[in-house]
Design a protein around this motif. Structure first.
Motif, PDB file in Angstrom:
ATOM      1  N   THR A 158      98.175  -1.427  26.539  1.00 47.96           N
ATOM      2  CA  THR A 158      97.626  -2.786  26.498  1.00 47.96           C
ATOM      3  C   THR A 158      96.586  -2.972  27.595  1.00 47.96           C
ATOM      4  O   THR A 158      95.485  -3.472  27.336  1.00 47.96           O
ATOM      5  CB  THR A 158      98.743  -3.833  26.631  1.00 47.96           C
ATOM      6  OG1 THR A 158      99.671  -3.662  25.546  1.00 47.96           O
ATOM      7  CG2 THR A 158      98.197  -5.247  26.630  1.00 47.96           C
ATOM      8  N   ILE A 159      96.926  -2.556  28.798  1.00 41.96           N
ATOM      9  CA  ILE A 159      95.988  -2.674  29.926  1.00 41.96           C
ATOM     10  C   ILE A 159      94.715  -1.878  29.635  1.00 41.96           C
ATOM     11  O   ILE A 159      93.597  -2.360  29.842  1.00 41.96           O
ATOM     12  CB  ILE A 159      96.641  -2.203  31.237  1.00 41.96           C
ATOM     13  CG1 ILE A 159      97.686  -3.222  31.684  1.00 41.96           C
ATOM     14  CG2 ILE A 159      95.603  -1.996  32.334  1.00 41.96           C
ATOM     15  CD1 ILE A 159      98.547  -2.755  32.849  1.00 41.96           C
ATOM     16  N   ALA A 160      94.875  -0.650  29.134  1.00 41.48           N
ATOM     17  CA  ALA A 160      93.705   0.185  28.836  1.00 41.48           C
ATOM     18  C   ALA A 160      92.839  -0.451  27.755  1.00 41.48           C
ATOM     19  O   ALA A 160      91.605  -0.427  27.837  1.00 41.48           O
ATOM     20  CB  ALA A 160      94.157   1.577  28.400  1.00 41.48           C
ATOM     21  N   SER A 161      93.458  -1.054  26.753  1.00 38.73           N
ATOM     22  CA  SER A 161      92.698  -1.711  25.680  1.00 38.73           C
ATOM     23  C   SER A 161      91.937  -2.917  26.199  1.00 38.73           C
ATOM     24  O   SER A 161      90.776  -3.140  25.821  1.00 38.73           O
ATOM     25  CB  SER A 161      93.641  -2.136  24.556  1.00 38.73           C
ATOM     26  OG  SER A 161      94.213  -1.014  23.945  1.00 38.73           O
ATOM     27  N   VAL A 162      92.563  -3.698  27.049  1.00 42.16           N
ATOM     28  CA  VAL A 162      91.892  -4.866  27.620  1.00 42.16           C
ATOM     29  C   VAL A 162      90.702  -4.424  28.470  1.00 42.16           C
ATOM     30  O   VAL A 162      89.610  -4.994  28.380  1.00 42.16           O
ATOM     31  CB  VAL A 162      92.885  -5.722  28.446  1.00 42.16           C
ATOM     32  CG1 VAL A 162      92.161  -6.763  29.286  1.00 42.16           C
ATOM     33  CG2 VAL A 162      93.911  -6.383  27.522  1.00 42.16           C
ATOM     34  N   GLU A 163      90.901  -3.390  29.280  1.00 41.77           N
ATOM     35  CA  GLU A 163      89.802  -2.884  30.107  1.00 41.77           C
ATOM     36  C   GLU A 163      88.655  -2.375  29.240  1.00 41.77           C
ATOM     37  O   GLU A 163      87.484  -2.631  29.524  1.00 41.77           O
ATOM     38  CB  GLU A 163      90.307  -1.783  31.039  1.00 41.77           C
ATOM     39  CG  GLU A 163      91.190  -2.313  32.149  1.00 41.77           C
ATOM     40  CD  GLU A 163      91.847  -1.213  32.978  1.00 41.77           C
ATOM     41  OE1 GLU A 163      91.656  -0.009  32.672  1.00 41.77           O
ATOM     42  OE2 GLU A 163      92.573  -1.561  33.929  1.00 41.77           O
ATOM     43  N   ARG A 164      88.992  -1.680  28.167  1.00 37.70           N
ATOM     44  CA  ARG A 164      87.960  -1.175  27.247  1.00 37.70           C
ATOM     45  C   ARG A 164      87.215  -2.343  26.601  1.00 37.70           C
ATOM     46  O   ARG A 164      85.994  -2.324  26.468  1.00 37.70           O
ATOM     47  CB  ARG A 164      88.615  -0.295  26.177  1.00 37.70           C
ATOM     48  CG  ARG A 164      87.665   0.215  25.133  1.00 37.70           C
ATOM     49  CD  ARG A 164      86.843   1.369  25.642  1.00 37.70           C
ATOM     50  NE  ARG A 164      86.119   1.966  24.515  1.00 37.70           N
ATOM     51  CZ  ARG A 164      84.880   2.369  24.582  1.00 37.70           C
ATOM     52  NH1 ARG A 164      84.227   2.329  25.715  1.00 37.70           N
ATOM     53  NH2 ARG A 164      84.286   2.875  23.523  1.00 37.70           N
ATOM     54  N   GLY A 165      87.956  -3.376  26.230  1.00 34.79           N
ATOM     55  CA  GLY A 165      87.329  -4.563  25.651  1.00 34.79           C
ATOM     56  C   GLY A 165      86.374  -5.229  26.618  1.00 34.79           C
ATOM     57  O   GLY A 165      85.276  -5.645  26.236  1.00 34.79           O
TER      58      GLY A 165
END
Length: 95
Positions: A51-58
């Motif tokens: 989740t954290i990685a996806s938010v950062e990518r977003g």
């Protein structure tokens, strides 16, 4: 929060971001037998990390978009496939 910060129930809860998902995590961790706690904890830690990685990518992609730049990476336009799937579902009366 840095990646060096140890994973705790509170950190996982906060990292999930979505109240419904966070509640599901708390419910599962609270109902898990002691001998299965580490397995359940590890599963939710992976979910929180993803989740954290996806938010950062977003956020990274949003910066490109805000500057009017082409987004990095290879993107596949799935619009036609998604619309065809939606049409099929509607014809069956499920939508």
């Amino acid at each position: 929060m840095s990646s060096d910060t140890p994973w705790t129930i509170e950190r996982i809860h906060d990292a999930l971001g979505n109240p419904t998902l966070a509640q599901r995590f708390l419910s599962e961790i609270n109902k898990t037998p002691a001998h299965e706690l580490l397995t359940v904890f590890a599963k939710w830690q992976r979910i929180a990390q993803d989740t954290i990685a996806s938010v950062e990518r977003g956020h990274d992609l949003a910066e490109y978009d805000a500057r009017g730049e082409q987004l990095p990476g290879e993107w596949v336009d799935a619009t036609d496939r998604v619309q065809a799937d939606a049409d099929r579902i509607r014809r069956r009366g499920a939508a």
